[in-house]
Design a protein around this motif. Structure first.
Motif, PDB file in Angstrom:
ATOM      1  N   SER A  91       0.830  -1.204   0.000  1.00 48.78           N
ATOM      2  CA  SER A  91       0.000   0.000   0.000  1.00 48.78           C
ATOM      3  C   SER A  91       0.869   1.261   0.000  1.00 48.78           C
ATOM      4  N   GLN A  92       2.068   1.180   0.551  1.00 50.46           N
ATOM      5  CA  GLN A  92       2.980   2.319   0.545  1.00 50.46           C
ATOM      6  C   GLN A  92       3.310   2.768  -0.873  1.00 50.46           C
ATOM      7  N   ASP A  93       3.326   1.829  -1.805  1.00 48.10           N
ATOM      8  CA  ASP A  93       3.604   2.195  -3.194  1.00 48.10           C
ATOM      9  C   ASP A  93       2.513   3.105  -3.744  1.00 48.10           C
ATOM     10  N   PHE A  94       1.265   2.864  -3.378  1.00 50.17           N
ATOM     11  CA  PHE A  94       0.195   3.784  -3.790  1.00 50.17           C
ATOM     12  C   PHE A  94       0.485   5.181  -3.262  1.00 50.17           C
ATOM     13  N   GLY A  95       0.901   5.260  -1.998  1.00 48.80           N
ATOM     14  CA  GLY A  95       1.226   6.551  -1.398  1.00 48.80           C
ATOM     15  C   GLY A  95       2.371   7.245  -2.092  1.00 48.80           C
ATOM     16  N   ARG A  96       3.394   6.504  -2.440  1.00 47.17           N
ATOM     17  CA  ARG A  96       4.536   7.105  -3.133  1.00 47.17           C
ATOM     18  C   ARG A  96       4.120   7.665  -4.498  1.00 47.17           C
ATOM     19  N   ILE A  97       3.294   6.906  -5.205  1.00 44.98           N
ATOM     20  CA  ILE A  97       2.807   7.373  -6.510  1.00 44.98           C
ATOM     21  C   ILE A  97       1.982   8.638  -6.334  1.00 44.98           C
ATOM     22  N   VAL A  98       1.068   8.619  -5.373  1.00 44.66           N
ATOM     23  CA  VAL A  98       0.223   9.787  -5.123  1.00 44.66           C
ATOM     24  C   VAL A  98       1.083  11.006  -4.795  1.00 44.66           C
ATOM     25  N   PHE A  99       2.025  10.856  -3.892  1.00 40.37           N
ATOM     26  CA  PHE A  99       2.812  12.010  -3.473  1.00 40.37           C
ATOM     27  C   PHE A  99       3.814  12.457  -4.531  1.00 40.37           C
ATOM     28  N   GLU A 100       4.234  11.579  -5.418  1.00 42.41           N
ATOM     29  CA  GLU A 100       5.027  12.026  -6.565  1.00 42.41           C
ATOM     30  C   GLU A 100       4.164  12.926  -7.457  1.00 42.41           C
ATOM     31  N   MET A 101       2.899  12.553  -7.638  1.00 43.55           N
ATOM     32  CA  MET A 101       1.996  13.391  -8.434  1.00 43.55           C
ATOM     33  C   MET A 101       1.666  14.690  -7.715  1.00 43.55           C
ATOM     34  N   VAL A 102       1.501  14.644  -6.398  1.00 48.55           N
ATOM     35  CA  VAL A 102       1.263  15.865  -5.624  1.00 48.55           C
ATOM     36  C   VAL A 102       2.448  16.812  -5.797  1.00 48.55           C
ATOM     37  N   ASP A 103       3.655  16.289  -5.624  1.00 49.71           N
ATOM     38  CA  ASP A 103       4.860  17.110  -5.754  1.00 49.71           C
ATOM     39  C   ASP A 103       4.998  17.709  -7.151  1.00 49.71           C
ATOM     40  N   ALA A 104       4.487  17.011  -8.154  1.00 52.66           N
ATOM     41  CA  ALA A 104       4.550  17.496  -9.534  1.00 52.66           C
ATOM     42  C   ALA A 104       3.376  18.412  -9.881  1.00 52.66           C
ATOM     43  N   GLY A 105       2.463  18.616  -8.919  1.00 53.64           N
ATOM     44  CA  GLY A 105       1.303  19.483  -9.161  1.00 53.64           C
ATOM     45  C   GLY A 105       0.198  18.813  -9.950  1.00 53.64           C
ATOM     46  N   LEU A 106       0.216  17.494 -10.033  1.00 56.53           N
ATOM     47  CA  LEU A 106      -0.778  16.753 -10.812  1.00 56.53           C
ATOM     48  C   LEU A 106      -1.918  16.231  -9.953  1.00 56.53           C
ATOM     49  N   MET A 107      -1.758  16.282  -8.640  1.00 58.76           N
ATOM     50  CA  MET A 107      -2.795  15.921  -7.672  1.00 58.76           C
ATOM     51  C   MET A 107      -2.693  16.923  -6.539  1.00 58.76           C
ATOM     52  N   ARG A 108      -3.725  16.970  -5.738  1.00 61.93           N
ATOM     53  CA  ARG A 108      -3.693  17.866  -4.592  1.00 61.93           C
ATOM     54  C   ARG A 108      -3.912  17.086  -3.304  1.00 61.93           C
ATOM     55  N   LYS A 109      -3.547  17.717  -2.202  1.00 63.43           N
ATOM     56  CA  LYS A 109      -3.699  17.104  -0.887  1.00 63.43           C
ATOM     57  C   LYS A 109      -4.101  18.185   0.103  1.00 63.43           C
ATOM     58  N   THR A 110      -4.554  17.738   1.272  1.00 63.22           N
ATOM     59  CA  THR A 110      -4.812  18.686   2.346  1.00 63.22           C
ATOM     60  C   THR A 110      -3.573  18.760   3.227  1.00 63.22           C
ATOM     61  N   ASP A 111      -3.549  19.716   4.137  1.00 61.60           N
ATOM     62  CA  ASP A 111      -2.417  19.857   5.049  1.00 61.60           C
ATOM     63  C   ASP A 111      -2.258  18.635   5.947  1.00 61.60           C
ATOM     64  N   GLU A 112      -3.342  17.928   6.193  1.00 57.55           N
ATOM     65  CA  GLU A 112      -3.302  16.761   7.070  1.00 57.55           C
ATOM     66  C   GLU A 112      -2.812  15.499   6.366  1.00 57.55           C
ATOM     67  N   ASP A 116       2.723   8.775   4.889  1.00 60.97           N
ATOM     68  CA  ASP A 116       2.639   7.688   5.872  1.00 60.97           C
ATOM     69  C   ASP A 116       1.218   7.162   6.050  1.00 60.97           C
ATOM     70  N   ASP A 117       0.215   7.919   5.601  1.00 63.53           N
ATOM     71  CA  ASP A 117      -1.179   7.462   5.683  1.00 63.53           C
ATOM     72  C   ASP A 117      -1.399   6.182   4.877  1.00 63.53           C
ATOM     73  N   PHE A 118      -0.489   5.885   3.967  1.00 65.13           N
ATOM     74  CA  PHE A 118      -0.617   4.724   3.082  1.00 65.13           C
ATOM     75  C   PHE A 118       0.133   3.500   3.607  1.00 65.13           C
ATOM     76  N   ASN A 119       0.862   3.671   4.701  1.00 63.02           N
ATOM     77  CA  ASN A 119       1.671   2.574   5.237  1.00 63.02           C
ATOM     78  C   ASN A 119       0.804   1.476   5.822  1.00 63.02           C
ATOM     79  N   ASP A 120       1.062   0.252   5.400  1.00 64.87           N
ATOM     80  CA  ASP A 120       0.451  -0.948   5.986  1.00 64.87           C
ATOM     81  C   ASP A 120      -1.071  -0.881   6.085  1.00 64.87           C
ATOM     82  N   VAL A 121      -1.713  -0.338   5.068  1.00 68.82           N
ATOM     83  CA  VAL A 121      -3.184  -0.296   5.059  1.00 68.82           C
ATOM     84  C   VAL A 121      -3.734  -1.709   4.960  1.00 68.82           C
ATOM     85  N   PHE A 122      -3.098  -2.545   4.158  1.00 71.69           N
ATOM     86  CA  PHE A 122      -3.472  -3.955   4.058  1.00 71.69           C
ATOM     87  C   PHE A 122      -2.291  -4.749   3.549  1.00 71.69           C
ATOM     88  N   ASP A 123      -2.362  -6.040   3.752  1.00 73.22           N
ATOM     89  CA  ASP A 123      -1.377  -6.965   3.232  1.00 73.22           C
ATOM     90  C   ASP A 123      -1.779  -7.312   1.797  1.00 73.22           C
TER      91      ASP A 123
END
Length: 143
Positions: A91-112, A116-123
């Motif tokens: 699940s961490q890989d989903f988070g890394r992909i999302v945050f790479e897009m956030v950093d590139a301005g292709l997705m947005r996020k809230t301050d919260e 790490d929200d993507f860590n160990d969500v499921f096996d």
């Protein structure tokens, strides 16, 4: 058409372009499942529009679960094979992909939001195992 920024991001990432496109589609699927139809969740938005952004927000856990469901719907029992081919194994890989897009301005996020929200969500073995895929595809048996 695929944005040039996304193609360039994928070139510099450990994840292929298909993984980024899949996560974008998975985000759209998740937002629609949780909040109904509306604007595409992946488009960059003016920060002045925070109210709508918050109302259609999904957490890292919700996004992981939505992407899991979307992967099973798209690929069935082959979902873990497809994801593995894209270097998505946790699940961490989903988070890394999302945050790479956030950093590139292709997705947005809230301050919260945090990667790490993507860590160990499921096996992955359990989440994409045959039982999980069959349960998502077949309707429940009436007792």
């Amino acid at each position: 058409m695929i944005p040039a920024e996304l193609v360039e991001l994928a070139r510099s990432s450990r994840y292929p372009l298909d993984a980024f496109l899949f996560v974008q589609r998975g985000l759209d699927h998740t937002v629609r499942a949780l909040h109904g139809d509306g604007d595409d969740a992946t488009q960059a938005q003016d920060p002045e529009e925070d109210e709508e952004d918050t109302s259609r927000h999904v957490s890292g856990r919700q996004l992981c679960e939505g992407i899991r469901d979307f992967a099973i719907a798209q690929y069935g029992l082959l979902a873990p094979v497809v994801l593995n081919r894209w270097n998505v194994r946790r699940s961490q890989d989903f988070g890394r992909i999302v945050f790479e897009m956030v950093d590139a301005g292709l997705m947005r996020k809230t301050d919260e939001d945090n990667v790490d929200d993507f860590n160990d969500v499921f096996d992955f073995r359990e989440a994409f195992g045959p039982e999980a895929a069959i349960a998502k595809v077949l309707p429940p048996v009436a007792g």
